[in-house]
Design a protein around this motif. Structure first.
Motif, PDB file in Angstrom:
ATOM      1  N   LYS A   1     -37.090 -59.751  96.115  1.00 44.77           N
ATOM      2  CA  LYS A   1     -37.035 -61.027  96.819  1.00 44.77           C
ATOM      3  C   LYS A   1     -36.350 -60.978  98.176  1.00 44.77           C
ATOM      4  CE  LYS A   1     -33.182 -61.892  93.659  1.00 44.77           C
ATOM      5  NZ  LYS A   1     -32.691 -62.718  92.549  1.00 44.77           N
ATOM      6  N   PHE A   2     -35.896 -59.828  98.614  1.00 46.09           N
ATOM      7  CA  PHE A   2     -35.195 -59.733  99.890  1.00 46.09           C
ATOM      8  C   PHE A   2     -36.157 -60.034 101.039  1.00 46.09           C
ATOM      9  CE2 PHE A   2     -33.765 -57.239 103.588  1.00 46.09           C
ATOM     10  CZ  PHE A   2     -32.520 -57.816 103.771  1.00 46.09           C
ATOM     11  N   THR A   3     -35.722 -60.899 101.977  1.00 51.23           N
ATOM     12  CA  THR A   3     -36.586 -61.354 103.072  1.00 51.23           C
ATOM     13  C   THR A   3     -35.817 -61.369 104.387  1.00 51.23           C
ATOM     14  OG1 THR A   3     -37.846 -62.771 101.560  1.00 51.23           O
ATOM     15  CG2 THR A   3     -38.037 -63.246 103.908  1.00 51.23           C
ATOM     16  N   VAL A   4     -36.487 -60.924 105.434  1.00 49.18           N
ATOM     17  CA  VAL A   4     -35.967 -61.047 106.799  1.00 49.18           C
ATOM     18  C   VAL A   4     -36.814 -62.093 107.511  1.00 49.18           C
ATOM     19  CG1 VAL A   4     -35.590 -59.886 109.006  1.00 49.18           C
ATOM     20  CG2 VAL A   4     -35.188 -58.652 106.866  1.00 49.18           C
ATOM     21  N   LYS A   5     -36.156 -63.096 108.103  1.00 46.40           N
ATOM     22  CA  LYS A   5     -36.878 -64.161 108.797  1.00 46.40           C
ATOM     23  C   LYS A   5     -36.557 -64.132 110.287  1.00 46.40           C
ATOM     24  CE  LYS A   5     -35.561 -68.500 108.452  1.00 46.40           C
ATOM     25  NZ  LYS A   5     -35.328 -69.881 107.958  1.00 46.40           N
TER      26      LYS A   5
ATOM     27  N   LEU B   1     -40.637 -61.613 106.613  1.00 47.83           N
ATOM     28  CA  LEU B   1     -41.009 -60.244 106.251  1.00 47.83           C
ATOM     29  C   LEU B   1     -40.343 -59.880 104.932  1.00 47.83           C
ATOM     30  CD1 LEU B   1     -40.488 -58.650 109.774  1.00 47.83           C
ATOM     31  CD2 LEU B   1     -42.638 -59.451 108.776  1.00 47.83           C
ATOM     32  N   SER B   2     -41.115 -59.309 104.010  1.00 42.59           N
ATOM     33  CA  SER B   2     -40.577 -58.990 102.682  1.00 42.59           C
ATOM     34  C   SER B   2     -41.255 -57.738 102.138  1.00 42.59           C
ATOM     35  CB  SER B   2     -40.773 -60.174 101.730  1.00 42.59           C
ATOM     36  OG  SER B   2     -42.138 -60.529 101.646  1.00 42.59           O
ATOM     37  N   SER B   3     -41.005 -57.450 100.845  1.00 46.84           N
ATOM     38  CA  SER B   3     -41.548 -56.256 100.175  1.00 46.84           C
ATOM     39  C   SER B   3     -41.194 -54.993 100.949  1.00 46.84           C
ATOM     40  CB  SER B   3     -43.063 -56.383  99.997  1.00 46.84           C
ATOM     41  OG  SER B   3     -43.392 -57.485  99.181  1.00 46.84           O
ATOM     42  N   PHE B   4     -39.902 -54.770 101.136  1.00 47.90           N
ATOM     43  CA  PHE B   4     -39.429 -53.596 101.869  1.00 47.90           C
ATOM     44  C   PHE B   4     -39.435 -52.327 101.007  1.00 47.90           C
ATOM     45  CE2 PHE B   4     -37.919 -56.978 104.536  1.00 47.90           C
ATOM     46  CZ  PHE B   4     -37.888 -56.448 105.810  1.00 47.90           C
ATOM     47  N   ASN B   5     -39.639 -52.469  99.698  1.00 52.29           N
ATOM     48  CA  ASN B   5     -39.655 -51.325  98.780  1.00 52.29           C
ATOM     49  C   ASN B   5     -38.363 -50.498  98.882  1.00 52.29           C
ATOM     50  OD1 ASN B   5     -42.297 -51.914  97.801  1.00 52.29           O
ATOM     51  ND2 ASN B   5     -43.166 -50.972  99.628  1.00 52.29           N
ATOM     52  N   ILE B   6     -37.240 -51.194  98.946  1.00 54.71           N
ATOM     53  CA  ILE B   6     -35.939 -50.535  98.987  1.00 54.71           C
ATOM     54  C   ILE B   6     -35.652 -49.926  97.607  1.00 54.71           C
ATOM     55  CG2 ILE B   6     -33.458 -50.917  99.267  1.00 54.71           C
ATOM     56  CD1 ILE B   6     -34.181 -53.183 101.210  1.00 54.71           C
ATOM     57  N   PRO B   7     -35.281 -48.654  97.534  1.00 53.56           N
ATOM     58  CA  PRO B   7     -34.986 -48.038  96.235  1.00 53.56           C
ATOM     59  C   PRO B   7     -33.887 -48.788  95.493  1.00 53.56           C
ATOM     60  CG  PRO B   7     -35.132 -46.380  97.952  1.00 53.56           C
ATOM     61  CD  PRO B   7     -35.134 -47.707  98.648  1.00 53.56           C
TER      62      PRO B   7
ATOM     63  N   TYR C   1     -33.925 -46.134 106.503  1.00 54.06           N
ATOM     64  CA  TYR C   1     -34.458 -47.447 106.877  1.00 54.06           C
ATOM     65  C   TYR C   1     -35.783 -47.698 106.160  1.00 54.06           C
ATOM     66  CZ  TYR C   1     -31.059 -47.352 110.679  1.00 54.06           C
ATOM     67  OH  TYR C   1     -29.899 -47.293 111.403  1.00 54.06           O
ATOM     68  N   TYR C   2     -36.056 -49.001 105.855  1.00 52.08           N
ATOM     69  CA  TYR C   2     -37.286 -49.360 105.162  1.00 52.08           C
ATOM     70  C   TYR C   2     -37.976 -50.497 105.897  1.00 52.08           C
ATOM     71  CZ  TYR C   2     -35.979 -46.183 101.506  1.00 52.08           C
ATOM     72  OH  TYR C   2     -35.668 -45.045 100.830  1.00 52.08           O
ATOM     73  N   SER C   3     -39.299 -50.409 105.945  1.00 52.96           N
ATOM     74  CA  SER C   3     -40.119 -51.371 106.675  1.00 52.96           C
ATOM     75  C   SER C   3     -40.757 -52.364 105.716  1.00 52.96           C
ATOM     76  CB  SER C   3     -41.209 -50.643 107.460  1.00 52.96           C
ATOM     77  OG  SER C   3     -40.660 -49.667 108.317  1.00 52.96           O
ATOM     78  N   PRO C   4     -41.064 -53.559 106.183  1.00 50.54           N
ATOM     79  CA  PRO C   4     -41.738 -54.551 105.316  1.00 50.54           C
ATOM     80  C   PRO C   4     -43.194 -54.167 105.087  1.00 50.54           C
ATOM     81  CG  PRO C   4     -41.594 -55.375 107.555  1.00 50.54           C
ATOM     82  CD  PRO C   4     -40.827 -54.083 107.539  1.00 50.54           C
ATOM     83  N   THR C   5     -43.737 -54.692 104.007  1.00 51.89           N
ATOM     84  CA  THR C   5     -45.167 -54.508 103.729  1.00 51.89           C
ATOM     85  C   THR C   5     -45.859 -55.847 103.494  1.00 51.89           C
ATOM     86  OG1 THR C   5     -44.729 -54.192 101.365  1.00 51.89           O
ATOM     87  CG2 THR C   5     -44.816 -52.214 102.743  1.00 51.89           C
ATOM     88  N   LYS C   6     -45.104 -56.946 103.681  1.00 56.48           N
ATOM     89  CA  LYS C   6     -45.673 -58.282 103.521  1.00 56.48           C
ATOM     90  C   LYS C   6     -45.122 -59.188 104.608  1.00 56.48           C
ATOM     91  CE  LYS C   6     -46.122 -62.129 100.230  1.00 56.48           C
ATOM     92  NZ  LYS C   6     -45.741 -62.622  98.864  1.00 56.48           N
ATOM     93  N   ALA C   7     -46.013 -60.016 105.190  1.00 54.42           N
ATOM     94  CA  ALA C   7     -45.594 -60.927 106.257  1.00 54.42           C
ATOM     95  C   ALA C   7     -46.267 -62.276 106.083  1.00 54.42           C
ATOM     96  CB  ALA C   7     -45.938 -60.343 107.629  1.00 54.42           C
ATOM     97  N   THR C   8     -45.494 -63.345 106.279  1.00 55.52           N
ATOM     98  CA  THR C   8     -46.034 -64.707 106.250  1.00 55.52           C
ATOM     99  C   THR C   8     -45.421 -65.500 107.395  1.00 55.52           C
ATOM    100  OG1 THR C   8     -44.303 -65.487 104.739  1.00 55.52           O
ATOM    101  CG2 THR C   8     -46.367 -64.697 103.746  1.00 55.52           C
ATOM    102  N   SER C   9     -46.148 -66.500 107.890  1.00 56.18           N
ATOM    103  CA  SER C   9     -45.625 -67.356 108.952  1.00 56.18           C
ATOM    104  C   SER C   9     -46.027 -68.795 108.678  1.00 56.18           C
ATOM    105  CB  SER C   9     -46.148 -66.910 110.326  1.00 56.18           C
ATOM    106  OG  SER C   9     -47.559 -66.993 110.370  1.00 56.18           O
TER     107      SER C   9
END
Length: 222
Positions: free
Chosen positions: A142-146, A66-72, A28-36
């Motif tokens: 560019k992957f984002t979870v909203k 939420l973005s920048s998950f740094n997924i390999p 699992y990978y966590s985001p490192t960027k958040a915007t609202s």
């Protein structure tokens, strides 16, 4: 006998076997960027880790991206089978609609079902692609979870969001280069691993070398 066995191994492996691969995953990978959009969410960066600090939705219909998950990197040509999103938190009445994007439109959202007791919910899974066809490159930058707070009363507190991607890698071709050596001496065995369809070289993979069933070393593809 050693030289003969080595030559036989070379002849067999030089036939460029195609290797079929089974399903794999990253996460699992966590985001490192958040915007609202506006002040609807407070402390959005608290969704980056499970630490009992909370990103809180205080206004209805406001989203947290939420973005920048740094997924390999996922191998090119891989088939994305499913995406799993875990959301940890609790609510005093408001739920979140969770949707995914690869940089353009968002998928149809899935709703959380939190209660007043903190828990971790799993949305999606190994065979759930959220109604979208994904490519390997969709998860690089560019992957984002909203998360969008529903239009009901109460607060929604999110402790941690993570993503896991399930995929089937493309078929690969492994070729052993010709091997030469004198009896009793050492020699170098070199192999090339590529994606079968595109012949693109695959890096970071372990190749094990054997001779008559006995291990004679391994290396990582570059």
């Amino acid at each position: 006998k050693l030289l003969f066995a080595l030559s036989a191994a070379v002849m067999l492996l030089a036939a460029a076997p195609i290797l079929s691969v089974s399903a794999d995953s990253v996460g699992y990978y966590s985001p490192t960027k958040a915007t609202s959009n506006g002040p609807g969410w407070t402390n959005p960066i608290y969704s980056f880790a499970s630490d009992n600090l909370y990103a809180t939705a205080r206004k209805n219909n406001r989203h947290l991206k939420l973005s920048s998950f740094n997924i390999p990197a996922i191998p090119g040509g891989a088939v994305i089978n499913g995406i799993e999103v875990t959301v940890e938190g609790f609510t005093t009445g408001t739920q979140a609609a969770v949707a995914l994007s690869a940089g353009s439109s968002f998928t149809t959202p899935k709703s959380t079902t939190f209660t007043s007791t903190e828990s971790t919910l799993t949305l999606g899974g190994p065979t759930d692609a959220w109604g979208k066809t994904w490519s390997a490159t969709d998860f690089q930058n560019k992957f984002t979870v909203k998360l969008t707070a529903a239009a009901t009363l109460g607060l929604l507190s999110v402790d941690h969001v993570q993503v896991k991607v399930y995929y089937t890698p493309p078929n690969t071709t492994l070729v052993l280069n010709p091997v030469f050596g004198d009896y009793g001496s050492t020699t170098t065995m070199t192999a090339r691993l590529t994606e079968t369809a595109t012949q693109a070289a695959l890096s970071g993979k372990t190749v094990n070398f054997t001779l008559n069933g006995a291990s004679v070393g391994s290396d990582i593809t570059d």
